[in-house]
Motif scaffolding. Structure first.
Motif, PDB file in Angstrom:
ATOM      1  N   ILE A 141       0.879  -1.142  -0.079  1.00 32.34           N
ATOM      2  CA  ILE A 141       0.018   0.124  -0.045  1.00 32.34           C
ATOM      3  C   ILE A 141       0.968   1.157  -0.165  1.00 32.34           C
ATOM      4  O   ILE A 141       0.544   2.159  -0.710  1.00 32.34           O
ATOM      5  CB  ILE A 141      -0.987  -0.030   1.349  1.00 32.34           C
ATOM      6  CG1 ILE A 141      -1.972  -1.237   1.069  1.00 32.34           C
ATOM      7  CG2 ILE A 141      -1.353   1.325   1.322  1.00 32.34           C
ATOM      8  CD1 ILE A 141      -2.719  -1.409   2.370  1.00 32.34           C
ATOM      9  N   ALA A 142       1.956   1.203   0.824  1.00 33.18           N
ATOM     10  CA  ALA A 142       2.643   2.325   0.880  1.00 33.18           C
ATOM     11  C   ALA A 142       3.537   2.758  -0.398  1.00 33.18           C
ATOM     12  O   ALA A 142       3.873   3.918  -0.586  1.00 33.18           O
ATOM     13  CB  ALA A 142       3.807   2.118   2.063  1.00 33.18           C
ATOM     14  N   GLU A 143       3.793   1.701  -0.996  1.00 33.11           N
ATOM     15  CA  GLU A 143       4.547   1.659  -2.447  1.00 33.11           C
ATOM     16  C   GLU A 143       3.646   2.418  -3.414  1.00 33.11           C
ATOM     17  O   GLU A 143       4.084   2.398  -4.619  1.00 33.11           O
ATOM     18  CB  GLU A 143       5.101   0.417  -2.701  1.00 33.11           C
ATOM     19  CG  GLU A 143       6.443   0.015  -1.901  1.00 33.11           C
ATOM     20  CD  GLU A 143       6.795  -1.426  -1.964  1.00 33.11           C
ATOM     21  OE1 GLU A 143       6.745  -1.801  -3.251  1.00 33.11           O
ATOM     22  OE2 GLU A 143       7.140  -2.182  -1.342  1.00 33.11           O
ATOM     23  N   GLY A 144       2.439   2.235  -3.429  1.00 31.67           N
ATOM     24  CA  GLY A 144       1.648   2.754  -4.342  1.00 31.67           C
ATOM     25  C   GLY A 144       0.537   1.778  -5.020  1.00 31.67           C
ATOM     26  O   GLY A 144       0.116   1.985  -5.912  1.00 31.67           O
ATOM     27  N   PRO A 154      -2.615  -0.030  -3.390  1.00 29.66           N
ATOM     28  CA  PRO A 154      -3.520   0.576  -2.219  1.00 29.66           C
ATOM     29  C   PRO A 154      -4.612  -0.282  -2.284  1.00 29.66           C
ATOM     30  O   PRO A 154      -5.626  -0.469  -1.508  1.00 29.66           O
ATOM     31  CB  PRO A 154      -3.819   1.872  -1.848  1.00 29.66           C
ATOM     32  CG  PRO A 154      -3.653   2.329  -3.430  1.00 29.66           C
ATOM     33  CD  PRO A 154      -2.683   1.914  -4.158  1.00 29.66           C
ATOM     34  N   GLY A 212      -4.869   2.476   5.111  1.00 32.02           N
ATOM     35  CA  GLY A 212      -5.226   3.207   3.845  1.00 32.02           C
ATOM     36  C   GLY A 212      -5.478   2.277   2.639  1.00 32.02           C
ATOM     37  O   GLY A 212      -5.221   2.841   1.534  1.00 32.02           O
ATOM     38  N   GLY A 243      -7.244   6.073  -6.345  1.00 40.15           N
ATOM     39  CA  GLY A 243      -6.175   6.894  -5.937  1.00 40.15           C
ATOM     40  C   GLY A 243      -5.340   7.566  -6.843  1.00 40.15           C
ATOM     41  O   GLY A 243      -4.062   7.634  -6.929  1.00 40.15           O
ATOM     42  N   HIS A 303       1.841   4.896  -9.650  1.00 34.46           N
ATOM     43  CA  HIS A 303       1.682   4.542  -8.301  1.00 34.46           C
ATOM     44  C   HIS A 303       0.390   5.339  -7.485  1.00 34.46           C
ATOM     45  O   HIS A 303       0.445   6.478  -7.954  1.00 34.46           O
ATOM     46  CB  HIS A 303       3.062   4.976  -7.626  1.00 34.46           C
ATOM     47  CG  HIS A 303       4.203   3.995  -7.898  1.00 34.46           C
ATOM     48  ND1 HIS A 303       4.590   2.929  -7.678  1.00 34.46           N
ATOM     49  CD2 HIS A 303       5.123   4.114  -9.168  1.00 34.46           C
ATOM     50  CE1 HIS A 303       5.490   2.331  -8.152  1.00 34.46           C
ATOM     51  NE2 HIS A 303       5.991   3.129  -9.112  1.00 34.46           N
ATOM     52  N   ARG A 304      -0.136   4.773  -6.664  1.00 39.73           N
ATOM     53  CA  ARG A 304      -1.488   5.416  -6.272  1.00 39.73           C
ATOM     54  C   ARG A 304      -1.548   5.549  -4.804  1.00 39.73           C
ATOM     55  O   ARG A 304      -0.783   4.862  -4.150  1.00 39.73           O
ATOM     56  CB  ARG A 304      -2.578   4.397  -6.632  1.00 39.73           C
ATOM     57  CG  ARG A 304      -2.555   4.286  -8.558  1.00 39.73           C
ATOM     58  CD  ARG A 304      -3.446   3.560  -9.013  1.00 39.73           C
ATOM     59  NE  ARG A 304      -3.303   1.943  -8.832  1.00 39.73           N
ATOM     60  CZ  ARG A 304      -3.787   1.073  -7.999  1.00 39.73           C
ATOM     61  NH1 ARG A 304      -5.032   1.591  -7.214  1.00 39.73           N
ATOM     62  NH2 ARG A 304      -3.394  -0.069  -7.646  1.00 39.73           N
ATOM     63  N   LYS A 305      -2.491   6.565  -4.424  1.00 37.11           N
ATOM     64  CA  LYS A 305      -2.916   6.464  -2.964  1.00 37.11           C
ATOM     65  C   LYS A 305      -4.117   7.014  -2.852  1.00 37.11           C
ATOM     66  O   LYS A 305      -4.693   7.772  -3.430  1.00 37.11           O
ATOM     67  CB  LYS A 305      -1.776   7.934  -2.371  1.00 37.11           C
ATOM     68  CG  LYS A 305      -1.856   7.968  -0.753  1.00 37.11           C
ATOM     69  CD  LYS A 305      -0.879   9.016  -0.429  1.00 37.11           C
ATOM     70  CE  LYS A 305      -0.544   9.081   1.136  1.00 37.11           C
ATOM     71  NZ  LYS A 305      -1.678   9.199   1.824  1.00 37.11           N
ATOM     72  N   ASP A 349      -7.240   8.446  -1.357  1.00 39.33           N
ATOM     73  CA  ASP A 349      -7.597   9.892  -0.663  1.00 39.33           C
ATOM     74  C   ASP A 349      -9.200   9.722  -0.207  1.00 39.33           C
ATOM     75  O   ASP A 349     -10.075   9.687  -1.062  1.00 39.33           O
ATOM     76  CB  ASP A 349      -7.406  11.161  -1.759  1.00 39.33           C
ATOM     77  CG  ASP A 349      -7.654  12.428  -0.996  1.00 39.33           C
ATOM     78  OD1 ASP A 349      -8.633  12.534   0.144  1.00 39.33           O
ATOM     79  OD2 ASP A 349      -7.217  13.563  -1.257  1.00 39.33           O
TER      80      ASP A 349
END
Ligand SMILES: [Zn+2]
Length: 470
Positions: A150-153, A155, A185, A382, A459-461, A463
């Motif tokens: 998840i932290a690497e993108g 998620p 997340g 994300g 790479h994604r996050k 929100d």
């Protein structure tokens, strides 16, 4: 004199542009793959290449949150490569595809992500990413891999509640997975079909000798989808893990989501063109096996309720679930439906079909169509506002569309690496003229002018504010 730092290297002029505020006649200035200026027609500084969009609508490049390229599942492997599928996507106005990293028998989710990155590297014509996938079991070792992924993108994590021994995890494992993702997340994608209902129904069909494709929908009744959707909504209430239900097929599913939204739960759903357009009566036709996907396409009444769910916001997305088998693979077990490969090709035809069946028929306005195919998948995954919108600072992913252009869908005219389309012979109204990915024209007037390898890994996050906006 050198090139001025504030001049665009590409300008899209004269189009009617789908901005978040609505359709506007504006020009778009693009530099280094991003939108740097939005201005009154003719008012942007001149410089670089000009794309003439006169008479056309300019939409954000579509995001396809659900494709399967080079998928080996059971006996069959889908036919297309990342190069072929990503180019077919571009022909259909899609500038981002998100696939899955399904672990093979001896692989962990981490192994699968690394393998998929290698398979796609340098191959894609448009941008791409992967959903992590948990398959067969959920040991501590696998759970521990998820927070770093998840932290690497990466998620978004897919779980199947069906396809025992191949990919399925138990419903209790889905619950554990959601608790873990909620704390880090993440977001879960769920293929919602209750395995035990389907396994019993298949066994009954087989023992009665009812094994033609006509029995495929009999073996996967609507209750199989709804039963799992209800359970997972319950887990969302408990864990607050955001849920993305893939390929919802039943008319009742959007109504369950609507009730969950009324409680403030973060549950979201997609459907796919096949569930909106195709009808279960096709399974009884001579070539019924060509339409086999799981869940199956359903009744006319289900279709109407799915369209309604898109318009009234119970459902948030239309993605394709592109799965590129050919007729040879589809017909091999045509007398025994449980062994048929599940899935339909479709990465190229989504926009045409939705413009025809959705926009031209008054079921969706253009703004809603853009939300369903670009902005919302970007938000859920994300990627927003980098993808899915036309705004200063966003990637210059654009599709120029001629809403009046008509034709007939023919597999022979498509670029998907298969010999058929489920939509053969259907008339369409509204077509892609030009597809631009990060400021580079990939397809123009039915010709590929792009470059293999232009597509980048995204790479994604997630929100949570963007999820709340859905
Ligand atoms: Zn799928």
């Amino acid at each position: 004199m050198g090139k001025s730092a504030d001049l665009p290297d590409l300008t899209v002029r004269g189009g009617l542009v789908a901005l978040e505020s609505g359709l506007q006649a504006v020009d778009l200035g693009i530099r280094d793959g991003r939108i740097v200026a939005i201005g009154e027609p003719g008012m942007l500084p001149r410089g670089g290449e000009v794309v003439d969009a006169k008479g056309l609508h300019v939409l954000p490049g579509l995001v396809d949150a659900h494709v399967h390229v080079n998928l080996a599942l059971g006996e069959f492997t889908t036919r297309d490569s990342f190069a072929e599928a990503s180019l077919a996507a571009a022909y259909g106005g899609t500038t981002t595809i998100v696939d899955f990293a399904v672990p093979g028998e001896k692989e962990t989710p981490r192994d699968a992500i690394e393998r998929r990155k290698e398979e796609a590297a340098g191959e894609c014509y448009v941008d791409y990413s992967f959903h992590v996938t948990v398959a067969r079991s959920l040991p501590e070792e696998v759970l521990a891999q998820l927070p770093p992924l998840i932290a690497e993108g990466f998620p978004t994590v897919k779980a199947f509640t069906v396809y025992r021994d191949l990919v399925m995890i138990e419903i209790g494992e889905v619950r554990t997975l959601m608790a873990t993702l909620a704390g880090h997340g993440g977001l879960i994608l769920v293929h919602a079909e209750t395995a035990s209902i389907i396994e019993r129904a298949i066994a009954q069909c087989v023992s009665a000798g009812e094994t033609s494709p006509a029995y495929h929908p009999v073996s996967r009744p609507p209750i199989a989808e709804l039963d799992t959707v209800r359970s997972v909504i319950g887990f969302a209430e408990e864990t607050r893990c955001p849920v993305f239900f893939v390929h919802l097929s039943t008319g009742a599913a959007p109504e369950l989501l609507r009730d969950a939204h009324a409680k403030g739960l973060p549950v979201y759903g997609e459907t796919c063109p096949q569930y909106l357009i195709l009808d279960e009566s096709l399974y009884a036709e001579d070539d019924g096996e060509r339409f086999v996907c799981s869940p199956p396409v359903r009744s006319h009444g289900d279709r109407l309720r799915l369209w309604k769910g898109l318009a009234n916001r119970s459902l948030q997305m239309v993605n394709t679930d592109h799965c590129c088998y050919d007729t040879k693979q589809k017909t091999l077990h045509r007398d025994f439906f449980p062994d048929l490969p599940n899935g339909l090709p479709g990465v190229e035809t989504r926009l045409r079909l939705l413009l025809t069946e959705g926009y031209a028929k008054g079921r969706l306005d253009l703004r809603r169509l853009v939300e369903l195919t670009a902005a919302n998948p970007a938000r859920l995954l994300g990627l927003y506002p980098r993808k899915g919108t036309i705004a200063v600072g966003s990637d210059a992913d654009l599709v120029l569309v001629d809403l009046a252009r008509e034709g007939t869908i023919r597999a022979a005219d498509l670029h998907q690496a298969t010999d058929y389309t489920p939509y053969e012979g259907r008339p369409y109204k509204g077509d892609v003229v030009t597809t631009i990915c990060r400021g580079v024209t990939v397809v123009h007037e039915g010709r590929s002018v792009g470059r293999r390898g232009h597509g980048r890994l995204l790479h994604r996050k997630i929100d949570h504010r963007e999820l709340a906006a859905l």
